[in-house]
Design a protein around this motif. Structure first.
Motif, PDB file in Angstrom:
ATOM      1  N   ARG A  60      47.550 -23.998 131.167  1.00  0.00           N
ATOM      2  CA  ARG A  60      49.169 -24.267 131.581  1.00  0.00           C
ATOM      3  C   ARG A  60      49.254 -24.012 132.644  1.00  0.00           C
ATOM      4  O   ARG A  60      49.207 -24.133 133.373  1.00  0.00           O
ATOM      5  CB  ARG A  60      49.536 -22.145 131.164  1.00  0.00           C
ATOM      6  N   ASN A  64      55.345 -23.077 134.326  1.00  0.00           N
ATOM      7  CA  ASN A  64      55.540 -22.036 133.319  1.00  0.00           C
ATOM      8  C   ASN A  64      55.229 -20.997 133.735  1.00  0.00           C
ATOM      9  O   ASN A  64      54.592 -20.522 133.857  1.00  0.00           O
ATOM     10  CB  ASN A  64      54.734 -22.779 132.416  1.00  0.00           C
ATOM     11  N   THR A 119      63.946 -15.575 139.446  1.00  0.00           N
ATOM     12  CA  THR A 119      64.110 -14.769 138.867  1.00  0.00           C
ATOM     13  C   THR A 119      62.649 -14.429 138.389  1.00  0.00           C
ATOM     14  O   THR A 119      61.905 -14.722 138.487  1.00  0.00           O
ATOM     15  CB  THR A 119      64.742 -15.423 137.962  1.00  0.00           C
ATOM     16  N   PRO A 144      51.669 -14.192 129.341  1.00  0.00           N
ATOM     17  CA  PRO A 144      52.474 -15.340 127.652  1.00  0.00           C
ATOM     18  C   PRO A 144      51.026 -15.106 126.690  1.00  0.00           C
ATOM     19  O   PRO A 144      50.568 -13.734 125.938  1.00  0.00           O
ATOM     20  CB  PRO A 144      51.575 -17.018 128.879  1.00  0.00           C
ATOM     21  N   ARG A 197      65.253 -18.452 124.108  1.00  0.00           N
ATOM     22  CA  ARG A 197      64.515 -19.167 123.416  1.00  0.00           C
ATOM     23  C   ARG A 197      65.093 -17.747 122.364  1.00  0.00           C
ATOM     24  O   ARG A 197      64.945 -16.381 122.794  1.00  0.00           O
ATOM     25  CB  ARG A 197      63.009 -18.487 123.482  1.00  0.00           C
ATOM     26  N   GLY A 233      59.806 -23.983 130.142  1.00  0.00           N
ATOM     27  CA  GLY A 233      58.024 -24.420 129.072  1.00  0.00           C
ATOM     28  C   GLY A 233      58.773 -24.551 128.373  1.00  0.00           C
ATOM     29  O   GLY A 233      58.180 -25.350 127.232  1.00  0.00           O
TER      30      GLY A 233
HETATM   31  P1  AMP Z   1      55.114 -17.745 127.158  1.00  0.00           P
HETATM   32  O1  AMP Z   1      54.800 -16.276 127.010  1.00  0.00           O
HETATM   33  O2  AMP Z   1      53.605 -18.259 126.717  1.00  0.00           O
HETATM   34  O3  AMP Z   1      55.512 -17.420 125.291  1.00  0.00           O
HETATM   35  O4  AMP Z   1      56.186 -18.406 128.000  1.00  0.00           O
HETATM   36  C1  AMP Z   1      57.222 -17.643 128.643  1.00  0.00           C
HETATM   37  C2  AMP Z   1      58.757 -18.096 128.247  1.00  0.00           C
HETATM   38  O5  AMP Z   1      59.060 -17.726 128.977  1.00  0.00           O
HETATM   39  C3  AMP Z   1      58.458 -19.524 128.793  1.00  0.00           C
HETATM   40  O6  AMP Z   1      59.077 -20.588 128.077  1.00  0.00           O
HETATM   41  C4  AMP Z   1      58.755 -19.573 129.908  1.00  0.00           C
HETATM   42  O7  AMP Z   1      59.271 -21.135 130.782  1.00  0.00           O
HETATM   43  C5  AMP Z   1      59.833 -18.333 130.225  1.00  0.00           C
HETATM   44  N1  AMP Z   1      60.034 -17.787 131.337  1.00  0.00           N
HETATM   45  C6  AMP Z   1      59.538 -17.220 132.098  1.00  0.00           C
HETATM   46  N2  AMP Z   1      59.710 -17.227 133.262  1.00  0.00           N
HETATM   47  C7  AMP Z   1      61.062 -17.046 133.364  1.00  0.00           C
HETATM   48  C8  AMP Z   1      62.015 -17.512 134.117  1.00  0.00           C
HETATM   49  N3  AMP Z   1      62.167 -16.750 135.102  1.00  0.00           N
HETATM   50  N4  AMP Z   1      62.949 -18.149 134.248  1.00  0.00           N
HETATM   51  C9  AMP Z   1      63.752 -18.736 132.752  1.00  0.00           C
HETATM   52  N5  AMP Z   1      62.338 -18.749 132.163  1.00  0.00           N
HETATM   53  C10 AMP Z   1      60.986 -18.221 132.462  1.00  0.00           C
END
Ligand code: AMP
Ligand code: MG
Length: 351
Positions: A60, A64, A119, A144, A197, A233
């Motif tokens: 990863r 992200n 954040t 994740p 999302r 992401g």
């Molecule tokens: P996953 O855990 O693989 O489903 O992905 C987590 C998603 O949450 C990814 O698209 C990240 O970019 C998003 N994400 C996690 N932390 C943050 C944050 N502080 N601000 C914006 N997006 C986040």
């Protein structure tokens, strides 16, 4: 690395599994576990060496960020310095459950899991295995989805084993993942609550609870060139099987006609073709391997099937897929969001 694979039996024999998993997490190791949305790949969120292993196991990109999983509302105050009214309302309405909140982080949260953002993403899962693991380990679990980066998220233990066997310490198998798409992410760190999302909890539901909310334009219009998306992401390729997927939209009879024609042409030129269709229209397709994605009246069923079907294409060597467009009233919002990404935004409109 030898990966321990343990299946939950839902009796006292499980105690040993939780004990072992808790110890691994406390020692900075990696444990994959089921949640109500998809399987997660967990590590101690406050231990940067541990979370670094998540990035390595998944391949990863380090910018992200990870979602931190907690068991109780009070944990929010440890991880966020601004648990605002939006957060309190969302917790009351939807937690524990399939929603992730983006909030201002405390200094306790290392930059390594937030991709350097100020954040943090926090979620309180409802799945009993996930909840017990968080409680027994006493750890905030950064997790994740437990897939190789870029591949469809795992909804079955076999998917996790396929991607992670030999790369992580332990897999807890319990095929009771029932939503099948990842959590709804809501950014409530600013004035306007923004869905980054889509998931099982819809924009309309969030709006009803908070009074206002919007969908991030990057979801509906795609990430514009030169723009940094709010959820890092978003800019990465995602959910993609090896097959080339084309989504065909429009009037039903025209879609069926076009898909049948293209499926025949692709088969003739030597491709292994599949068609993703609703239960109602599946019998009308005459070429390729037709996959019944569930009734058009049951978006939850389509959500549950989606990632397993995408993975099955790789297993069975399907290299060309034509898919109908599915309804988006409820969790269908999330289904189409994932499917469009899986298709690399290849959508044909027929008229
Ligand atoms: P996953 O855990 O693989 O489903 O992905 C987590 C998603 O949450 C990814 O698209 C990240 O970019 C998003 N994400 C996690 N932390 C943050 C944050 N502080 N601000 C914006 N997006 C986040
Ligand atoms: Mg993921």
């Amino acid at each position: 690395m030898k990966t321990i694979i343990s299946t939950i039996r839902h009796d006292e024999k499980d105690d040993e599994i939780y004990k072992k998993a808790a110890k691994i997490l406390q020692n900075g190791g990696l444990v994959a576990f089921p949640t109500e949305t998809v399987y997660g790949l967990g590590a101690d969120a406050l231990n940067s060496d541990a979370s670094a292993k998540i990035y390595a196991a998944k391949g990863r990109p380090s910018d992200n960020p990870l979602i931190v999983h907690i068991a109780d509302e009070e944990d929010l105050y440890k991880l966020s310095c601004d648990v605002n009214d939006y957060a309190k309302k969302l917790v009351k309405a939807f937690c524990p459950g399939p929603i992730t909140m983006i909030l201002k982080k405390t200094d306790m949260v290392p930059d390594t899991i937030t991709g350097g953002l100020d954040t943090v993403a926090i979620r309180m899962p409802s799945h009993p295995v996930a909840r017990r693991l968080i409680k027994d380990s006493g750890i905030y679990i950064a997790a994740p989805s437990a897939n190789t980066s870029g591949k469809p998220s795992p909804t079955r233990a076999s998917h996790v084993i396929h991607d992670m066997d030999g790369r992580i310490d332990m897999i807890i198998a319990d095929d009771t993942v029932d939503i099948g798409v990842e959590s709804t992410i809501v950014d409530i760190s600013g004035d306007m609550p923004t869905i980054l999302r889509p998931g099982f909890i819809t924009l309309e539901q969030v709006k009803e609870v908070l009074g206002k909310a919007q969908m991030d334009p990057a979801i509906t219009e795609g990430v514009a060139a030169g723009v940094t998306p709010k959820a890092p992401g978003m800019k990465y390729k995602h959910y993609a099987p090896n097959a080339k997927i084309t989504i065909v939209k429009g009037q039903q009879d025209k879609v069926i006609e076009a898909v049948n024609r293209m499926a025949v042409e692709s088969s003739r030129s030597g491709h292994n073709v599949a068609v993703m269709a609703s239960s109602e229209t599946a019998p009308l397709y005459t070429a390729g391997q037709v996959i019944d994605m569930g009734s058009r009246n049951d978006e939850a069923e389509t959500a549950r099937k989606l990632f397993a079907v995408l993975r099955q294409f790789d297993e069975s060597g399907v290299d060309v897929v034509y898919s109908e467009s599915f309804p988006t009233d409820d969790v269908g919002q999330a289904v189409m969001n994932r499917l469009i990404k899986a298709a690399g935004h290849t959508v044909i409109e027929v008229s």
